[in-house]
Design an enzyme around this catalytic site. Structure first.
Site, mmCIF file in Angstrom:
data_model
loop_
_atom_site.group_PDB
_atom_site.id
_atom_site.type_symbol
_atom_site.label_atom_id
_atom_site.label_comp_id
_atom_site.label_asym_id
_atom_site.label_seq_id
_atom_site.Cartn_x
_atom_site.Cartn_y
_atom_site.Cartn_z
ATOM 1 N N ASP A 129 0.789 -1.241 0.000
ATOM 2 C CA ASP A 129 0.000 0.000 0.000
ATOM 3 C C ASP A 129 0.820 1.290 0.000
ATOM 4 O O ASP A 129 0.291 2.348 -0.337
ATOM 5 C CB ASP A 129 -0.939 0.016 1.206
ATOM 6 N N ARG A 156 -6.301 -3.436 -21.659
ATOM 7 C CA ARG A 156 -6.431 -2.386 -22.672
ATOM 8 C C ARG A 156 -6.643 -2.972 -24.071
ATOM 9 O O ARG A 156 -7.366 -2.390 -24.901
ATOM 10 C CB ARG A 156 -5.204 -1.466 -22.666
ATOM 11 N N MET A 171 -5.823 -2.330 -5.401
ATOM 12 C CA MET A 171 -5.893 -2.340 -3.939
ATOM 13 C C MET A 171 -5.613 -0.957 -3.356
ATOM 14 O O MET A 171 -5.054 -0.084 -4.017
ATOM 15 C CB MET A 171 -4.936 -3.379 -3.362
ATOM 16 N N GLY A 187 -1.568 5.318 -18.303
ATOM 17 C CA GLY A 187 -2.228 6.369 -19.084
ATOM 18 C C GLY A 187 -3.744 6.293 -18.942
ATOM 19 O O GLY A 187 -4.481 6.358 -19.926
ATOM 20 N N LYS A 218 -12.573 5.972 -28.278
ATOM 21 C CA LYS A 218 -13.804 5.403 -27.713
ATOM 22 C C LYS A 218 -13.559 4.502 -26.500
ATOM 23 O O LYS A 218 -14.477 4.245 -25.729
ATOM 24 C CB LYS A 218 -14.522 4.613 -28.801
ATOM 25 N N ARG A 257 -0.848 -8.645 -4.587
ATOM 26 C CA ARG A 257 -0.034 -8.867 -3.393
ATOM 27 C C ARG A 257 0.959 -10.005 -3.577
ATOM 28 O O ARG A 257 1.950 -10.094 -2.867
ATOM 29 C CB ARG A 257 -0.940 -9.156 -2.199
#
Ligand code: F6P
Length: 324
Positions: A129, A156, A171, A187, A218, A257
């Protein structure tokens, strides 16, 4: 200093094994015996441990998780539990203790230290974290960010092939450190962090999607931290209702993790251990190792616990300019 104890506590983070290995080998080089308590504070409470040697910590540097196992233990929440853990440190002739973990681990070590004043506690900050006060970076964070980036790069492909908007949840229950760095690195069209109410951003998110559509883009990726105060499904339906888009949700979850630590996570864990062992030998006191301006230094545990590390909001604002 004749014998030290080690425990990994709280959520696991890639690099914990690198820290265990480095502490054990460096301590052994100073003729210090090392024992590792199993499953965090639970192992100390139950006096369950294993002897660690130069050889027994071989072959683990590249492995995720922790060979000692860990837990989100509550044994130190009670006076009785703390007394028992302190007693087990005495029974085992422990002269110093290394705790490897995040915020909760540092707080617990500080509490326990009040029950056994002659044992110095050394905190090694490891958490995906990156929210531990007193250090610029926890080991494990870089691994989690890279794992998430790798997965979102794959997502993507589908987003672009189908003209979908993907909301990818990373997380970070309380803080947006992972979301911010992952969002910048992939990005993302938008980054949502727990530090800002999601409802205040809806107009901005919709405006970003529409302006992207106007220039022929789009598909898109929205990176949201798990602690954001709006369910991804609710956000998805708002976007679908208000723009001409199909939204898909991908929750990355625990895969962030696990896995082999990146070189940076291994290196940070190893360097934290180096300074930790130096401090316990030369300046035995309760400390957490922290990275500050590129240097690893020991910081008084009392000055660390209970404080909040905050995300860099100007970095978030900068990113929104790039994405709009
Ligand atoms: O280690 C911290 C963390 O990764 C948080 O970001 C997340 O909310 C939490 O762990 C969940 O883990 P667990 O189920 O072990 O409490």
């Amino acid at each position: 200093m004749k014998k030290i104890g080690i425990a990994t506590t709280g959520g696991d983070a890639p690099g914990m094994n690198a820290a265990i290995r480095a502490i054990t080998r460096l301590a052994s080089a100073h003729d210090i015996d090392v024992i590792g308590f199993e499953a965090g504070w639970d192992g100390l409470f139950a006096n369950r441990y294993q002897k660690l040697t130069k050889r027994s910590v071989g072959g683990i540097l590249h492995q995720g998780g922790t060979i000692l196992r860990t837990s989100r233990s509550k044994v130190l929440h009670t006076e009785e539990g703390r007394e028992k853990c302190a007693e087990n440190l005495l029974i085992n002739d422990i002269d110093g203790f290394f705790v490897i973990g995040g915020n909760g681990s540092m707080m617990a070590a500080n509490l326990l230290s009040q029950h056994i004043s002659h044992v110095p506690f050394i905190g090694i900050p490891g958490s995906i974290d990156n929210d531990v006060f007193g250090t610029d970076e926890t080991f494990g964070f870089d691994s989690a960010v890279n794992t998430a980036v790798g997965q979102i790069d794959k997502i993507r492909d589908t987003a672009q092939s189908h003209d979908h908007i993907f909301i990818t949840e990373v997380m970070g229950r309380k803080h947006g450190f992972i979301a911010l760095d992952v969002g910048i690195a992939v990005g993302a069209s938008y980054i949502l962090v727990p530090e800002e109410p999601a409802a205040d951003q809806i107009d901005d998110i919709l405006a970003t999607i529409r302006s992207n559509q106007d220039v022929g883009k789009k598909s898109g990726i929205i990176v949201a931290a798990e602690g954001v105060d709006m369910d991804c499904r609710d956000l998805a339906s708002v976007i679908e209702r208000q723009t001409d888009t199909t939204v898909r949700i991908n929750i990355l979850g625990y895969s962030q993790r696990g896995g082999s630590p990146t070189a940076r996570s291994r290196l940070l864990a190893t360097l934290y251990a180096k300074e930790g062992v130096r401090q316990i030998l030369e300046n035995p006191s309760n400390q957490m190792m922290g990275l500050t301006k590129g240097e690893i230094v020991g910081r008084n545990l009392d000055d660390i616990v209970g404080k909040e590390r905050v995300i860099n909001m100007s970095r978030l604002q900068y990113y929104r300019v790039l994405a709009s």
